[in-house]
Design a protein around this motif. Structure first.
Motif, PDB file in Angstrom:
ATOM      1  N   UNK A  46      -1.411   5.892   4.688  1.00 53.93           N
ATOM      2  CA  UNK A  46      -0.508   5.471   3.452  1.00 53.93           C
ATOM      3  C   UNK A  46       0.346   5.669   4.204  1.00 53.93           C
TER       4      UNK A  46
ATOM      5  N   UNK B 120       1.967   2.300   2.654  1.00 56.08           N
ATOM      6  CA  UNK B 120       3.888   2.300   1.906  1.00 56.08           C
ATOM      7  C   UNK B 120       4.473   1.123   2.485  1.00 56.08           C
TER       8      UNK B 120
ATOM      9  N   UNK C 221       3.538  -1.805   3.434  1.00 52.86           N
ATOM     10  CA  UNK C 221       3.315  -2.774   2.987  1.00 52.86           C
ATOM     11  C   UNK C 221       2.788  -2.890   1.885  1.00 52.86           C
ATOM     12  N   UNK C 222       3.420  -1.899   1.491  1.00 58.65           N
ATOM     13  CA  UNK C 222       3.135  -2.202  -0.996  1.00 58.65           C
ATOM     14  C   UNK C 222       2.102  -1.938  -0.720  1.00 58.65           C
ATOM     15  N   UNK C 223       1.601  -1.344  -0.416  1.00 55.95           N
ATOM     16  CA  UNK C 223      -0.507  -2.379  -0.919  1.00 55.95           C
ATOM     17  C   UNK C 223      -0.565  -1.044  -1.779  1.00 55.95           C
ATOM     18  N   UNK C 224      -0.992  -1.145  -3.098  1.00 59.61           N
ATOM     19  CA  UNK C 224      -0.998  -0.602  -4.454  1.00 59.61           C
ATOM     20  C   UNK C 224      -1.903   0.562  -4.552  1.00 59.61           C
ATOM     21  N   UNK C 225      -1.717   1.718  -4.645  1.00 66.62           N
ATOM     22  CA  UNK C 225      -1.792   3.188  -4.486  1.00 66.62           C
ATOM     23  C   UNK C 225      -3.949   3.138  -4.504  1.00 66.62           C
TER      24      UNK C 225
ATOM     25  N   UNK D 290      -5.865   0.784  -1.634  1.00 62.72           N
ATOM     26  CA  UNK D 290      -5.550   1.931  -0.855  1.00 62.72           C
ATOM     27  C   UNK D 290      -6.743   2.509  -0.547  1.00 62.72           C
ATOM     28  N   UNK D 291      -6.544   3.109  -1.874  1.00 62.25           N
ATOM     29  CA  UNK D 291      -7.591   4.217  -1.941  1.00 62.25           C
ATOM     30  C   UNK D 291      -9.249   3.589  -1.255  1.00 62.25           C
TER      31      UNK D 291
ATOM     32  N   UNK E 138      -9.826   2.229   1.678  1.00 62.03           N
ATOM     33  CA  UNK E 138      -9.777   3.375   3.215  1.00 62.03           C
ATOM     34  C   UNK E 138     -10.800   3.442   3.450  1.00 62.03           C
TER      35      UNK E 138
END
Lengths: 234, 508
Positions: A96, A100, A102-106, A109-110, A113
């Protein structure tokens, strides 16, 4: 994707990288080969913007490492040979943190991951502190953190060290997929068989100087990469 | 691990004070007990106190050195008998215990000879008792260290609990010290009964007392008991050392469950990273963040005892209007002095160590990385400092302008110390450590910040007082606020220009 022109880096009197010039195009996997202390890690760190260099130019996706380091760093991911990660964080906290930065949208990102964690069999361990991870688990986490922000260029220093055969196979698959999607990979390795099977292009460096580069077929000709490398090292 | 610079300083201070303090020191006990023929009781009690100091002084070091040593695997893989490794480890434990025990035992011997007259034979016996006492200290330390290791392996928030235990011990030390005179008076008034109690409940120490005043038989008894304890400890440890050194007592595995996440900004991610690093290390919190705990305690204490403080001030300053004018200065000085115990930024760059590559390879501006370190120091110091400051101003009945001036000085000082610590660390970084106590304890930036900020405050206090002779006290404080703020701004400008360049140059 990556353009290095006449790169020079010295440590005191020693020229670690001496007038190195190379190109990597989108879609290419480029293996970086050389003996210990040849200047591979120095070159990779200079491209990643971790090390300053004396002269020359490095352009990633058209942006200069010197002039516009933030644009360059946004476009790349770097995995060092020894993944010293934040031991005080858990795996998921580290991912996370990278997300954050790299500004990866939530949501994106999920998904990343979950997908990558499952592929590497690391998902259930993500709540564990990194201090409890083995070397291989840290390496897997470093790989996942590199992939989650979808970089254009991925730099890896001995990425297969510490990985079990399944994880090593997965990483090769990921590398291939990344390049099929238009990305590029520049990685150093001592495992010439891997380089031979995986790379589209190979760069051989000796005492900081480029001694041979080109497509795999151009470099090895009819011989094996190992025999070419050994011949050049003599 | 937990014995930090402040604790060590405090213990050293105790040793000196223990001999000289007229109300609570060894000298006062010796004056009362030795000439009255209670020499054995005197030494028995001193032996007990020395044991407590020796054990508390070295127990956490034992925990880290004996049970948590990172090089156990490496040493065991070498052709070295495990007993030799254990012996080397135990020697360092014994020496540390002896050092702390001596802080009590040596002053006790000196005080005895000052009151009983010097005689070489008792001195030799007292030193011999001290050596056997060290054996008892080592045995007890190993046992407690083992218990600490067991408890610690099962704790989730180890760092917070370690800090809490340290603070409780620290508070207990001051409570005991504050009541020492009363305890001592009670002992002196009931020397015979206390003697009987020690004889029955702490028999070995009663014998140690007998040996120290020159009786060979009690000395022999104590020597046998202490040697048996040490031998038993050695046998137990030797038999279990390999298991102790190689067994991983990890906490139960926590399985990851996916939760919704919120995307944060770069600044907040960097700040959370710094906060996490700080709160995950008891050593970092104890060495560089005690000011936060003390400022919070000060605010709470001022709230609870507001009435008594006001009454005391009124009594003390009755008719002293000149002194009353300096109340804002005194408040600001006290708040800054406590805040100066925080030097969070001083090791913050070095603490990156081998992980520096992460931030350096990420799209993070160097200034953002440095600002997160500054922000952590300022947040953790300024919030409790302002809380304590506001309570202090209200309790002392300061006017609004005086209160604002006091708080401004505090805020400027905290920004100044945060910036100064970061500057020093950028000028003198150490990224190649293998043990975090190196950047936290044995580094120039931390040393300079701890003592330099106190020195700066002393100079500033003298300057403000001198200025107040020329200007009014309020104007002199305002001048101090401006000056401190100016220094802080200058350092921030340096950090933005030169500091970021230095940070970029780190690691190559």
């Amino acid at each position: 994707m990556l353009r290095i022109d006449h790169l020079v880096k010295t440590y005191g009197d020693k020229r670690a990288v001496d007038d190195l010039t190379l190109r990597i195009a989108p879609g290419e996997i480029c293996g970086f080969i050389g003996h210990n202390g040849a200047g591979k890690t120095t070159t990779l760190k200079a491209v990643a913007g971790i090390l300053s260099f004396d002269s020359g130019e490095i352009l990633v996706n058209g942006a200069s490492v010197r002039e516009d380091p933030l644009s360059v760093k946004r476009a790349l991911a770097y995995i060092p040979d020894n993944p010293d990660l934040y031991d005080f964080m858990s795996g998921i906290q580290y991912l996370n943190f990278v997300g954050d930065i790299f500004g990866v949208p939530a949501e994106e990102r999920q998904t990343a991951i979950r997908t990558l964690g499952d592929r590497f069999g690391l998902t259930s361990d993500l709540a564990q502190p990194i201090s409890a991870y083995s070397h291989g688990m840290k390496q897997k986490l470093a790989v996942i953190s590199a992939w989650i922000h979808k970089p254009k260029l991925i730099l890896m220093d001995e990425p297969f060290v510490g990985l079990d055969p399944i994880a090593a196979h997965l990483l090769k698959e990921l590398m291939r997929e990344h390049c099929e999607g238009g990305g590029a990979i520049f990685f150093s390795t001592h495992v010439l068989e891997v380089a031979e099977k995986l790379c589209d292009k190979v760069v051989i460096i000796k005492q900081g100087k480029l001694v041979r580069s080109g497509t795999m077929d151009e470099v090895r000709g009819d011989a094996s990469l190992e025999s070419v490398f050994l011949e050049l090292e003599e | 691990m937990m014995l930090k610079a402040l604790f060590r300083k405090q213990m050293m201070e105790f040793g000196v004070r223990f001999l000289r303090d007229r109300r609570t020191g060894a000298q006062s006990m010796a004056v009362q007990l030795v000439p009255a023929g209670y020499g054995q009781l005197y030494f028995a009690m001193m032996a007990l106190i020395a044991l407590a100091f020796g054990v508390f002084g070295s127990v956490f070091n034992t925990y880290a050195g004996l049970y948590q040593a990172k090089d156990n695997d490496l040493l065991l893989s070498m052709p070295i008998p495990p007993s030799r490794i254990l012996l080397a480890r135990l020697t360092s434990v014994a020496l540390l215990g002896l050092l702390y025990q001596s802080l009590v035992w040596i002053p006790a011997i000196l005080a005895y000879h000052l009151n009983a007259g010097f005689s070489p034979v008792p001195l030799i016996l007292q030193l011999t008792v001290g050596l056997f006492l060290a054996m008892a200290v080592t045995a007890l330390t190993c046992l407690l260290g083992w218990i600490v290791a067991l408890i610690s392996a099962r704790l989730k928030n180890k760092s917070f609990i370690t800090v809490l235990l340290f603070l409780i011990f620290f508070a207990g030390y001051y409570v005991l010290y504050g009541n020492a005179y009363r305890i001592l008076a009670a002992i002196l008034a009931n020397a015979d009964a206390v003697g009987d109690g020690v004889r029955s409940w702490a028999y070995p120490f009663w014998q140690a007392g007998g040996g120290a005043v020159g009786h060979p038989l009690p000395l022999l008894i104590f020597a046998v008991i202490a040697s048996l304890c040490a031998a038993l400890t050695w046998i137990l440890l030797e038999r279990s050392f390999i298991r102790i050194a190689t067994t991983s007592r990890g906490t139960a595995k926590k399985v990851y469950r996916e939760k919704a996440v919120r995307q944060g900004s770069v600044r907040s991610a960097l700040f959370r990273k710094e906060l996490k690093r700080f709160t995950s290390s008891a050593a970092y919190m104890l060495n560089c963040g005690l000011g936060t705990a003390f400022l919070t305690a000060l605010a709470v204490a001022l709230l609870i005892f507001a009435g008594q403080v006001r009454e005391g001030m009124d009594l003390l300053l009755d008719g002293e209007d000149t002194v009353r004018q300096f109340l804002p200065h005194i408040a600001a000085f006290a708040l800054c002095l406590t805040a100066a115990m925080n030097d969070i930024t001083a090791p913050s760059v070095s603490m990156e160590g081998k992980t520096l590559w992460i931030v350096r390879s990420c799209p993070v501006r160097p200034w953002d990385a440095l600002a997160a370190k500054l922000q952590l120091h300022v947040v953790l110091t300024l919030i409790p400092q302002l809380a304590a400051g506001i309570v202090c101003c209200v309790v002392l009945g300061l006017s609004l302008p005086a209160s604002l001036l006091t708080l401004t000085v505090c805020a400027a000082f905290t920004v100044l110390t945060a910036s100064a610590g970061l500057c020093l660390n950028l000028l003198s970084p150490n990224l190649s450590w293998t043990n975090e106590t190196v950047p936290l304890k044995n580094s120039i930036p931390v040393f300079v910040m701890l003592f330099g900020s106190w020195g700066f405050l002393a100079v500033m206090a003298a300057g403000v007082y001198a200025l107040s002779l020329l200007l009014s006290p309020a104007l002199s404080l305002a001048a101090a606020a401006v000056l401190v703020a100016l220094f802080a701004v200058l350092l921030l400008i340096w950090l933005r220009k030169k500091g970021t360049a230095l940070y970029e140059g780190l690691g190559g």
